[in-house]
Design a protein around this motif. Structure first.
Motif, PDB file in Angstrom:
ATOM      1  N   HIS A 160       8.363  19.393   8.081  1.00 59.61           N
ATOM      2  CA  HIS A 160       9.207  19.985   7.037  1.00 59.61           C
ATOM      3  C   HIS A 160       8.394  20.525   5.870  1.00 59.61           C
ATOM      4  CE1 HIS A 160      12.341  17.929   9.284  1.00 59.61           C
ATOM      5  NE2 HIS A 160      13.232  18.629   8.616  1.00 59.61           N
ATOM      6  N   GLY A 161       7.111  20.775   6.099  1.00 60.10           N
ATOM      7  CA  GLY A 161       6.312  21.457   5.096  1.00 60.10           C
ATOM      8  C   GLY A 161       5.800  20.585   3.982  1.00 60.10           C
ATOM      9  N   MET A 162       5.559  19.303   4.258  1.00 61.36           N
ATOM     10  CA  MET A 162       5.022  18.405   3.249  1.00 61.36           C
ATOM     11  C   MET A 162       3.749  17.749   3.753  1.00 61.36           C
ATOM     12  SD  MET A 162       8.455  16.513   1.818  1.00 61.36           S
ATOM     13  CE  MET A 162       7.508  15.639   0.597  1.00 61.36           C
ATOM     14  N   THR A 163       2.934  17.282   2.815  1.00 68.50           N
ATOM     15  CA  THR A 163       1.724  16.570   3.172  1.00 68.50           C
ATOM     16  C   THR A 163       2.080  15.187   3.697  1.00 68.50           C
ATOM     17  OG1 THR A 163       0.576  17.685   1.371  1.00 68.50           O
ATOM     18  CG2 THR A 163      -0.512  15.773   2.333  1.00 68.50           C
ATOM     19  N   PRO A 164       1.580  14.784   4.861  1.00 68.44           N
ATOM     20  CA  PRO A 164       1.851  13.423   5.346  1.00 68.44           C
ATOM     21  C   PRO A 164       1.293  12.394   4.375  1.00 68.44           C
ATOM     22  CG  PRO A 164       0.956  14.800   7.099  1.00 68.44           C
ATOM     23  CD  PRO A 164       0.804  15.571   5.823  1.00 68.44           C
ATOM     24  N   PRO A 165       1.916  11.229   4.301  1.00 69.83           N
ATOM     25  CA  PRO A 165       1.496  10.226   3.320  1.00 69.83           C
ATOM     26  C   PRO A 165       0.270   9.441   3.759  1.00 69.83           C
ATOM     27  CG  PRO A 165       3.309   9.384   4.612  1.00 69.83           C
ATOM     28  CD  PRO A 165       3.101  10.805   5.058  1.00 69.83           C
ATOM     29  N   HIS A 166      -0.397   8.833   2.793  1.00 74.92           N
ATOM     30  CA  HIS A 166      -1.380   7.788   3.068  1.00 74.92           C
ATOM     31  C   HIS A 166      -0.592   6.491   3.262  1.00 74.92           C
ATOM     32  CE1 HIS A 166      -4.387  10.659   1.982  1.00 74.92           C
ATOM     33  NE2 HIS A 166      -5.372   9.786   1.958  1.00 74.92           N
ATOM     34  N   VAL A 167      -0.727   5.886   4.424  1.00 77.95           N
ATOM     35  CA  VAL A 167       0.118   4.761   4.814  1.00 77.95           C
ATOM     36  C   VAL A 167      -0.662   3.454   4.726  1.00 77.95           C
ATOM     37  CG1 VAL A 167       1.619   3.823   6.604  1.00 77.95           C
ATOM     38  CG2 VAL A 167       1.303   6.301   6.427  1.00 77.95           C
ATOM     39  N   ALA A 168      -0.102   2.484   4.005  1.00 77.90           N
ATOM     40  CA  ALA A 168      -0.703   1.152   3.941  1.00 77.90           C
ATOM     41  C   ALA A 168      -0.361   0.404   5.223  1.00 77.90           C
ATOM     42  CB  ALA A 168      -0.177   0.386   2.726  1.00 77.90           C
ATOM     43  N   ALA A 169      -1.386   0.020   5.980  1.00 79.07           N
ATOM     44  CA  ALA A 169      -1.191  -0.665   7.259  1.00 79.07           C
ATOM     45  C   ALA A 169      -1.927  -1.996   7.245  1.00 79.07           C
ATOM     46  CB  ALA A 169      -1.703   0.212   8.416  1.00 79.07           C
ATOM     47  N   GLY A 170      -1.452  -2.937   8.055  1.00 85.05           N
ATOM     48  CA  GLY A 170      -2.101  -4.234   8.155  1.00 85.05           C
ATOM     49  C   GLY A 170      -3.445  -4.126   8.852  1.00 85.05           C
TER      50      GLY A 170
END
Length: 862
Positions: free
Chosen positions: A356-366
């Motif tokens: 949808h034309g947005m920057t993917p997020p930085h995701v906090a993962a375990g």
């Protein structure tokens, strides 16, 4: 509004969630060629309707960042396609290409377009002596109709800008200001994935009316600056902020003043050399940080689209909520807070945003997910990894805070799960405030003017991890993530998991929450108010209550908003109906009546419904989503359908109830409030004073405070009155002044009360196990049986015996997760205490615990 009248959600069928461009009229011969190239461009869903509404009120002046023939041609084609006012003139478009395209570029043409209501285009470019904005301001003062300045952005390439220009930047120009050659190349290579975005319009007439004494030249400069800044933010929402080399990120994070202060404090407290602590911080940062690569993300997009197309019948997306998120991301940094039920959650939000034309997020993962090869792949997709337990590690905590601050300052979208881990039960877990606190600290330290938290609910009609969750809830240990498990998970690609729903709630402004709760005191908060561990707070003499209250309020509001966004699916309604039933089976007529009641209750609370539920029949014998859900469950053996004496009867085998319980728990929060009042009323079986009913409902709500999210900001008395009125309205209760008794529909009262039976039985099992195992008069427990994990195992074993003997009615009551919550609740109530990892009764005779057992027994009696 009843359930039949609930509006359908926006949805994205199949594996392509990008919003469709508006349907054009029949193409005209002179623009057939352009249609071939321009039709694949993705346009936000509401762009056409929004522009049509503006055009009906005044003149449209579109604003683009840099001049380009392709930009002009696309906008002219797009307006014709929608039947909007024709693009007549353009300002700020110098050079040969404008002459070739016969663009009307004179000031007279521009003024004529404004006067006649036609559309025109302004390219920002560089300010000139004959600034078109100054002329525009003068013209607007003489016009009766308003002029709407509409910032628009056409993105041919998702190539992110870099601080240090690369060879391609020299050749093509920067992504923010590409050359004509770069535009042509980007168009030819990426027109199928290009994006056209409409920003927030500016009503020039209203803007000038609010500033009647402002000189035209000054107003023009301010308007130009505001539009330039807005378009820059819209552009960065699409392609992301300028990328820094990993070495630059490392240098910047390690220079953070708060981190350096933490290193100095730990060095002073422990005597360790500051250089050694700095090296430890660098090592921790390497363990945490992502290696975000937008080129890699672009390549991964096709793979994810294929995967979701195979796994799900469709991905149902809240298009309006996603458009709202896109607008919000241009105003302030966003932190996405989805519910967490599956490993798919990590992938679907990033995929949707990119599509949808947005920057993917930085995701906090375990940290458990950092195994090879998933870890390196996830880091390039934007994941950063966090240890599960960091208590007492002051350097690691300070490094993580500094990294979060870096992401916020650079306006990278972030994503983390307030639940902390995946929910094995289907309902939301009690929220954790750790990362919320770090975001608040970064905001207080000036990393951003505001932070917008976006609650997201992700729901599944069929869960990939369902079988493993059932095993874990029955007492089995969680399997560690590994390469072997990853390879084994590939088998899911050969199965179908029905529909996946993604719903977005309104963004929650941190600045607004702080002002709302603290007023002028919000300005006095400082980072030190919740710094590190207790030792640092005491040493610095900083009060923590204001900050801590703000963090907790924000965390609770996020969690409650997620619960409100949860999709009411057909399988959730079926599960809640079949499991909240005291007898063996249920007739079709009773089944339909209870489905109707649940839909009515959910719709009254503003719930969002699954696809095709609006207006569909509740009777499982009639074609529709309810019948489809029952059929799928029957094919999987989860539900049995029998016909006897001409009636259809639905049953759930005992061993399958935990599978169905997951889906019941996913929707139960919508029905908890009236269920609590129903259970409190049914406790005596007859007439009860209103005061007693209030006390019992409040006692039950406190008993389950770790299980359900309650509505905040409303007095308990008001909530009781609302839900009691509902019970009276459906005939489940009758009220005579201050006396309440069961109404003419006792089966509905029983149905609502039975929604809580599994939780009542689990909490009673936990309390009786603790009383039996920990009571001194019982001879004393074996030492190994007094830690919390052993007590849970003991409760599960005792519960199994109680279920087989009939003392416990429901198989789903034997849930490891619910028992863990029950023991935690008993600890918070002070009836059991933990010393050195061992549990004991808080009072020697166990009287407090016996009172709790008696209270639960009273409310769980059939």
């Amino acid at each position: 509004m009843d359930a039949q009248e609930s509006p359908p959600n926006g949805r994205t069928p199949g594996a392509s969630p990008a919003p469709a461009s508006p349907t054009p009229p029949a193409p005209e011969p002179h623009r057939t060629f352009l249609s071939r190239w321009f039709e694949p461009v993705r346009v936000s869903r509401d762009a056409g309707a929004e522009l049509s509404a503006l055009a009906a009120r005044g003149s449209l002046v579109f604003v683009m960042r840099s001049p380009g023939l392709l930009n002009f041609l696309y906008l002219r084609w797009f307006l014709r396609r929608l039947g909007l006012p024709t693009l007549r003139a353009a300002q700020g478009f110098p050079g040969f290409f404008g002459w070739i395209a016969r663009v009307r570029r004179s000031r007279r043409a521009f003024e004529d377009a404004l006067a006649t209501g036609d559309a025109s285009l302004l390219f920002l470019g560089r300010p000139t002596e004959k600034d078109p904005f100054a002329a525009l301001v003068r013209i607007q003062r003489d016009l009766f109709q308003p002029v709407f300045l509409v910032p628009v952005l056409l993105v041919w390439s998702r190539r992110a800008q870099k601080l240090k220009p690369s060879f391609w930047d020299v050749l093509y120009g920067s992504p923010e200001a590409p050359s004509a050659f770069a535009n042509a190349v980007g168009f030819l290579r990426n027109f199928r994935h290009a994006l056209f975005d409409v920003g927030r319009p500016l009503d020039l007439q209203a803007h000038l009316r609010e500033r009647p004494d402002e000189p035209d030249a000054l107003a023009a400069r301010k308007i130009r600056g505001a539009l330039h800044q807005h378009l820059a933010r819209v552009f960065r929402t699409a392609v992301g902020p300028p990328l820094k080399a990993p070495s630059r990120v490392r240098e910047k994070v390690l220079r953070d003043r708060t981190l350096r202060a933490a290193i100095e404090a730990v060095a002073a407290d422990t005597g360790r050399p500051a250089a050694a602590l700095a090296a430890e911080a660098a090592k921790d940062l390497k363990e945490i940080a992502s290696r975000y690569d937008p080129t890699f993300v672009g390549l991964l997009r096709g793979l994810l689209a294929w995967m979701f197309g195979r796994l799900y019948r469709s991905v149902e997306v809240d298009e309006a909520g996603l458009a709202r998120l896109k607008r919000a991301a241009a105003d302030a940094p966003v932190v996405l807070c989805p519910s967490h039920k599956s490993h798919i959650d990590y992938l679907v939000v990033s995929w949707l945003l990119y599509e949808h034309g947005m920057t993917p997020p930085h995701v906090a993962a375990g940290m458990n997910l950092s195994f090879w090869p998933f870890g390196p792949i996830a880091r390039r997709g934007g994941a950063f990894f966090i240890r599960r337990k960091v208590k007492g590690d002051r350097i690691y905590t300070a490094v993580l805070r500094a990294y979060v601050k870096h992401l916020l300052r650079d306006r990278f979208p972030q994503e983390f799960y307030v639940e902390g881990g995946r929910s094995r039960t289907g309902k939301l877990l009690a929220p954790k405030s750790g990362l919320v606190s770090m975001e608040v600290d970064a905001w207080l330290d000036g990393a951003a003017d505001d932070v917008l938290f976006v609650p997201i609910a992700i729901d599944y009609e069929k869960l990939i991890e369902a079988s493993s969750y059932v095993r874990e809830l029955s007492g089995a240990e969680k399997e560690k993530e590994s390469l072997r498990g990853l390879l084994g998970a590939a088998t899911v690609l050969f199965r179908r998991y029905e529909r996946l729903y993604v719903q977005f709630e309104e963004p929650i402004s941190l600045r607004a929450i702080a002002s709302e709760r603290l007023g002028e005191g919000a300005a006095a908060l400082a980072v030190d108010d919740a710094w590190g561990g207790e030792g640092e707070r005491i040493a610095r003499g900083a009060p923590a209550e204001g900050k801590r209250a703000l963090v907790q309020a924000l965390t609770n509001r996020i969690a409650y908003a997620i619960s409100r966004a949860v999709t009411i699916t057909p399988v959730g309604l079926v599960a809640a109906t079949l499991l909240s039933h005291g007898r063996r089976g249920m007739t079709a007529a009773e089944f339909a009546r209870r489905i109707d009641l649940l839909r009515y209750m959910a719709a009254e609370g503003g719930a969002r419904f699954g696809r095709d539920l609006a207006g569909a029949p509740s009777d499982p014998r009639q074609p529709g989503p309810i019948a489809d859900a029952v059929r799928r469950l029957a094919l999987g053996g989860t539900v049995r359908v029998e016909v006897a004496a001409g009636d259809t009867i639905y049953l759930v085998p005992d061993e399958k109830r935990p599978v169905l319980d997951y889906h019941r728990n996913a929707v139960i929060h919508r029905f908890v409030a009236p269920a609590l009042v129903a259970a409190a009323l049914r406790a005596d079986g007859g007439e009860v004073p209103l005061l007693v009913l209030r006390q019992r409902a409040l006692w039950l709500s406190r008993l389950f405070k770790l299980e359900f999210m309650y509505r905040g900001g409303t007095a308990p008395e008001e909530i009781l009155q609302q839900n009691l009125a509902f019970l009276v309205r459906i005939g489940a209760a009758t009220r005579d002044g201050d006396r309440v008794r069961p109404g003419p529909e006792p089966d509905l009262l029983a149905f609502l009360a039975e929604l809580l039976r599994a939780y009542l039985e689990a909490y009673r099992l936990a309390a009786t196990t603790a009383l039996s195992v920990l009571s001194p008069e019982a001879g004393g427990p074996a030492p190994a049986a007094t830690d919390r994990r052993a007590l849970v195992r003991e409760a599960l074993e005792r519960g199994r015996a109680a279920f087989l003997s009939g003392e416990i009615q429901l198989r789903e009551s034997l849930s490891k997760a619910t028992l863990e919550n029950a023991f935690e609740w008993l600890a918070t109530q002070g009836v059991i205490a933990e010393d050195g990892g061992k549990l004991r009764l808080a009072d020697a005779d166990g009287a407090s615990l016996r009172a709790i057992v008696d209270g639960i027994t009273r409310h769980s009696a059939a």
